[in-house]
Motif scaffolding. Structure first.
Motif, PDB file in Angstrom:
ATOM      1  N   UNK A   3      42.012  46.347  48.800  1.00 16.27           N
ATOM      2  CA  UNK A   3      41.365  46.435  47.480  1.00 16.27           C
ATOM      3  C   UNK A   3      41.939  45.452  46.449  1.00 16.27           C
ATOM      4  N   UNK A   4      42.130  44.215  46.853  1.00 14.35           N
ATOM      5  CA  UNK A   4      42.629  43.212  45.907  1.00 14.35           C
ATOM      6  C   UNK A   4      41.675  43.022  44.728  1.00 14.35           C
ATOM      7  N   UNK A  32      33.364  43.815  29.283  1.00 16.27           N
ATOM      8  CA  UNK A  32      34.005  43.197  30.442  1.00 16.27           C
ATOM      9  C   UNK A  32      34.207  44.194  31.577  1.00 16.27           C
ATOM     10  N   UNK A  33      34.681  45.385  31.233  1.00 16.31           N
ATOM     11  CA  UNK A  33      34.913  46.366  32.292  1.00 16.31           C
ATOM     12  C   UNK A  33      33.592  46.834  32.905  1.00 16.31           C
ATOM     13  N   UNK A  34      32.556  46.958  32.092  1.00 18.32           N
ATOM     14  CA  UNK A  34      31.255  47.348  32.631  1.00 18.32           C
ATOM     15  C   UNK A  34      30.720  46.278  33.580  1.00 18.32           C
ATOM     16  N   UNK A  35      30.900  45.023  33.208  1.00 19.35           N
ATOM     17  CA  UNK A  35      30.425  43.937  34.062  1.00 19.35           C
ATOM     18  C   UNK A  35      31.217  43.875  35.366  1.00 19.35           C
ATOM     19  N   UNK A  36      32.527  44.064  35.268  1.00 14.87           N
ATOM     20  CA  UNK A  36      33.359  44.029  36.474  1.00 14.87           C
ATOM     21  C   UNK A  36      33.007  45.200  37.392  1.00 14.87           C
ATOM     22  N   UNK A  37      32.765  46.362  36.802  1.00  9.01           N
ATOM     23  CA  UNK A  37      32.404  47.524  37.611  1.00  9.01           C
ATOM     24  C   UNK A  37      31.090  47.279  38.354  1.00  9.01           C
ATOM     25  N   UNK A  38      30.139  46.660  37.705  1.00  6.15           N
ATOM     26  CA  UNK A  38      28.878  46.334  38.364  1.00  6.15           C
ATOM     27  C   UNK A  38      29.111  45.395  39.544  1.00  6.15           C
ATOM     28  N   UNK A  39      30.034  44.445  39.369  1.00  5.31           N
ATOM     29  CA  UNK A  39      30.376  43.531  40.459  1.00  5.31           C
ATOM     30  C   UNK A  39      30.956  44.297  41.647  1.00  5.31           C
ATOM     31  N   UNK A  40      31.856  45.244  41.367  1.00  7.96           N
ATOM     32  CA  UNK A  40      32.475  46.016  42.445  1.00  7.96           C
ATOM     33  C   UNK A  40      31.448  46.871  43.176  1.00  7.96           C
ATOM     34  N   UNK A  41      30.530  47.458  42.441  1.00  9.59           N
ATOM     35  CA  UNK A  41      29.484  48.274  43.062  1.00  9.59           C
ATOM     36  C   UNK A  41      28.577  47.386  43.915  1.00  9.59           C
ATOM     37  N   UNK A  42      28.209  46.236  43.392  1.00 10.44           N
ATOM     38  CA  UNK A  42      27.389  45.297  44.148  1.00 10.44           C
ATOM     39  C   UNK A  42      28.091  44.871  45.434  1.00 10.44           C
ATOM     40  N   UNK A  74      28.895  41.065  50.659  1.00  9.32           N
ATOM     41  CA  UNK A  74      28.594  39.644  50.891  1.00  9.32           C
ATOM     42  C   UNK A  74      29.795  38.910  51.481  1.00  9.32           C
ATOM     43  N   UNK A  75      29.508  37.869  52.214  1.00 13.50           N
ATOM     44  CA  UNK A  75      30.560  37.104  52.902  1.00 13.50           C
ATOM     45  C   UNK A  75      31.587  36.576  51.909  1.00 13.50           C
ATOM     46  N   UNK A  76      31.140  36.078  50.765  1.00 17.91           N
ATOM     47  CA  UNK A  76      32.049  35.437  49.816  1.00 17.91           C
ATOM     48  C   UNK A  76      33.113  36.398  49.307  1.00 17.91           C
ATOM     49  N   UNK A  77      32.705  37.546  48.796  1.00 16.40           N
ATOM     50  CA  UNK A  77      33.688  38.479  48.237  1.00 16.40           C
ATOM     51  C   UNK A  77      34.530  39.127  49.329  1.00 16.40           C
ATOM     52  N   UNK A  78      33.919  39.384  50.510  1.00 15.97           N
ATOM     53  CA  UNK A  78      34.708  39.977  51.602  1.00 15.97           C
ATOM     54  C   UNK A  78      35.790  39.006  52.063  1.00 15.97           C
ATOM     55  N   UNK A  79      35.438  37.722  52.130  1.00 15.31           N
ATOM     56  CA  UNK A  79      36.419  36.714  52.530  1.00 15.31           C
ATOM     57  C   UNK A  79      37.492  36.549  51.464  1.00 15.31           C
ATOM     58  N   UNK A  80      37.066  36.540  50.197  1.00 12.29           N
ATOM     59  CA  UNK A  80      38.017  36.397  49.099  1.00 12.29           C
ATOM     60  C   UNK A  80      39.011  37.556  49.094  1.00 12.29           C
ATOM     61  N   UNK A  81      38.519  38.773  49.277  1.00  7.92           N
ATOM     62  CA  UNK A  81      39.424  39.924  49.257  1.00  7.92           C
ATOM     63  C   UNK A  81      40.394  39.890  50.436  1.00  7.92           C
ATOM     64  N   UNK A  82      39.930  39.470  51.603  1.00  5.84           N
ATOM     65  CA  UNK A  82      40.830  39.413  52.754  1.00  5.84           C
ATOM     66  C   UNK A  82      41.959  38.429  52.535  1.00  5.84           C
TER      67      UNK A  82
END
Length: 243
Positions: A173-174, A195-205, A211-219
């Motif tokens: 969970x980086x 900002x927190x609302x926007x970030x939360x929407x990103x996490x839910x998405x 998506x490959x991009x965020x999964x790769x970034x987190x790994x």
């Protein structure tokens, strides 16, 4: 959102498993989907009622193997109402940081784990958690909140002292760490911050679409700033002659 890697844990159909401090049931549901006979266990009767209802819905929808079983029970992690060596798999995720008698809880989970059985234990990681505490007293100074910040080696020592063998360690969970830093900075109860609302929407998405991009970034980021540390352990089998 799963903190535990179930493939690494090695859950098999028919395993008897317990999720201690199950909360809303995220890990219990995954155990059930994988065919385990799962007990969700928590001190909150309301949470366990909701989890039991979800277990029933999963069965009706055919989301679980026909021979899998699941139940939700209320109780205290310091006094588990089960016989010694009952479970093949034990999970306790993001719980120990709330428990004053954490050694007792570790001893109890070890007691109910079968020899040769496996467990996953997760807690908030020291570095991201330290930042949260520094930014906000309200983050941790609440009833039932976090009472300690673990260093990984400290928790490892407590696990081995209880008789468990550590088989692996991971971080998870980086992408959630900056969200909580931001929440602590603007106020953990401030749900209207842009900002927190926007970030939360990103996490839910990210959770929904993976998506490959965020999964790769987190790994890539998990070893550096993963918000949780995960220990995979085993209870050794004691030779009969040594008992």
């Amino acid at each position: 959102m799963l903190t535990v890697d179930f493939d690494r844990l090695g859950v098999k159909p028919g395993d008897r498993a317990i999720d201690i401090g199950a909360g809303a049931g995220r890990h219990s549901f995954e155990l059930y989907r994988r065919g385990a006979d799962v007990t969700a266990f928590d001190r909150s009767a309301d949470d366990m009622k909701a989890v039991a209802e979800m277990f029933a819905a999963m069965e009706l929808e055919g989301e679980v193997p026909a021979d899998a079983r699941a139940c939700a029970e209320v109780g205290d992690a310091l006094e588990l109402p089960y016989a010694d060596e009952t479970f093949d798999v034990v999970l306790i995720s993001e719980v120990l940081e709330h428990v004053p008698q954490d050694v007792r809880a570790i001893e109890e989970l070890t007691r109910v784990l079968k020899p040769g059985g496996v467990a996953a234990i997760t807690v908030p990681r020291w570095f991201p958690e330290k930042i949260c505490w520094a930014l906000s007293d309200a983050y941790h100074e609440v009833e039932g909140g976090h009472i300690r910040i673990y260093k990984a080696d400290e928790l490892a020592a407590k696990l081995t002292a209880a008789g468990l063998t550590i088989r692996g360690r991971d971080h998870a969970h980086a992408l959630h760490a900056p969200y909580w830093w931001l929440k602590c900075a603007v106020g953990v109860d401030n749900d209207d911050n842009v900002l927190t609302k926007a970030y939360h929407k990103l996490l839910v998405w990210d959770l929904m679409h993976k998506p490959w991009l965020t999964r790769s970034l987190e790994s890539v980021l998990d070893p550096v700033m993963g918000k949780s540390v995960v220990f995979y352990v085993e209870k050794p089998v004691v030779p009969v002659a040594a008992r």
